[in-house]
Design a protein around this motif. Sequence first.
Motif, PDB file in Angstrom:
ATOM      1  N   CYS A 142     -10.495  62.550  64.699  1.00 14.17           N
ATOM      2  CA  CYS A 142      -9.652  63.342  65.199  1.00 14.17           C
ATOM      3  C   CYS A 142      -8.191  63.167  64.847  1.00 14.17           C
ATOM      4  CB  CYS A 142      -9.145  62.828  66.892  1.00 14.17           C
ATOM      5  SG  CYS A 142      -8.689  63.835  67.935  1.00 14.17           S
ATOM      6  N   GLU A 143      -7.317  63.864  64.846  1.00 15.19           N
ATOM      7  CA  GLU A 143      -6.044  63.770  64.277  1.00 15.19           C
ATOM      8  C   GLU A 143      -5.471  62.415  64.022  1.00 15.19           C
ATOM      9  OE1 GLU A 143      -6.873  65.725  66.801  1.00 15.19           O
ATOM     10  OE2 GLU A 143      -5.557  67.793  66.627  1.00 15.19           O
ATOM     11  N   GLY A 144      -4.994  61.945  63.053  1.00 12.88           N
ATOM     12  CA  GLY A 144      -4.554  60.551  62.603  1.00 12.88           C
ATOM     13  C   GLY A 144      -5.733  59.865  61.955  1.00 12.88           C
ATOM     14  N   ASP A 145      -6.873  60.472  61.800  1.00 14.30           N
ATOM     15  CA  ASP A 145      -7.858  59.636  61.336  1.00 14.30           C
ATOM     16  C   ASP A 145      -7.897  59.995  59.730  1.00 14.30           C
ATOM     17  OD1 ASP A 145      -9.212  58.237  63.240  1.00 14.30           O
ATOM     18  OD2 ASP A 145     -10.196  60.030  63.940  1.00 14.30           O
TER      19      ASP A 145
ATOM     20  N   TRP B 242      -8.460  54.937  63.851  1.00 12.69           N
ATOM     21  CA  TRP B 242      -7.353  54.784  64.959  1.00 12.69           C
ATOM     22  C   TRP B 242      -6.630  55.947  65.206  1.00 12.69           C
ATOM     23  CZ3 TRP B 242      -8.168  50.474  61.022  1.00 12.69           C
ATOM     24  CH2 TRP B 242      -8.609  49.536  61.647  1.00 12.69           C
ATOM     25  N   GLY B 243      -7.324  56.989  65.260  1.00 12.56           N
ATOM     26  CA  GLY B 243      -6.378  58.653  65.378  1.00 12.56           C
ATOM     27  C   GLY B 243      -6.418  58.587  66.625  1.00 12.56           C
ATOM     28  N   TYR B 244      -5.928  59.780  67.089  1.00  9.87           N
ATOM     29  CA  TYR B 244      -5.733  60.430  68.532  1.00  9.87           C
ATOM     30  C   TYR B 244      -7.044  60.409  69.156  1.00  9.87           C
ATOM     31  CZ  TYR B 244      -0.826  61.227  67.509  1.00  9.87           C
ATOM     32  OH  TYR B 244       0.418  61.447  67.463  1.00  9.87           O
ATOM     33  N   LEU B 245      -7.026  60.355  70.399  1.00 12.17           N
ATOM     34  CA  LEU B 245      -8.362  60.595  71.088  1.00 12.17           C
ATOM     35  C   LEU B 245      -8.730  61.937  71.706  1.00 12.17           C
ATOM     36  CD1 LEU B 245      -7.436  57.710  73.862  1.00 12.17           C
ATOM     37  CD2 LEU B 245      -8.542  57.530  71.846  1.00 12.17           C
ATOM     38  N   GLY B 246      -7.613  63.104  71.262  1.00 12.68           N
ATOM     39  CA  GLY B 246      -7.941  64.418  71.461  1.00 12.68           C
ATOM     40  C   GLY B 246      -6.903  64.870  72.472  1.00 12.68           C
TER      41      GLY B 246
END
Length: 228
Positions: free
Chosen positions: A175-178, A115-119
Amino acid sequence: MQEDESNGKYWKYLCGGSLIHTQWILTAASCFSNFKQKPSSLRIQLREQHLYYEDKLLPVSKIVVHSNFTFENEGSDIALIQLKDPAKLSSHVQPVHLPDASQSFDGKECWVTGWGYLGGGESLPPPFSLRQVQVSVMDNQSCDQLYHKVSTIDESVRIVPEDMICAGKEDTGACEGDQGAPLVCKVEDSWLQVGVASWIEDCQRDPIRPGVYTSIPQYVDWIQKIIQ
């Protein structure tokens, strides 16, 4: 995995994780970087593919961070969370299998979910749906060489610790948050978790460097000692 934001009234997404036993969640130690996280401040969401859906959040009784962990880019980025009560298994909730310590997955096509960032700093929009992407697993040495190509660090100094693997494809990957998210590969008829997402450069602005994952085969003995 969600953390308390307002004395139990609101729970905010913290990290990914995976059910590996009816009472144990596998995640990244870097999710607890302040080393002061209390079990009572965490809840686990199982089954749902959307964050913040009206599902029962499960309380936690223990957090076990690997004793060698200091920072995510120095290795041993692995942790276990014990649920207060065993999870109720169903067709939608099943523990993922772990590999043998001797198994290698270099070059294999696998999947990471999170559920991390999309980029580019873009956060996941409502309804906060679980995302998945297919990635290629890369051996540790090749990944370390890629990171050195865009670094001023001398090649004699490792950037990617030896207990980690990498996975990604050009313009796609975790991505970040994953952090804490599972990297799984299908072997015959079983899905095996081969990695835990540890650190990721910007997944769209920096396609050269793949995501870095803690290698589960190197820690499967440690995991088994804790959960048995």
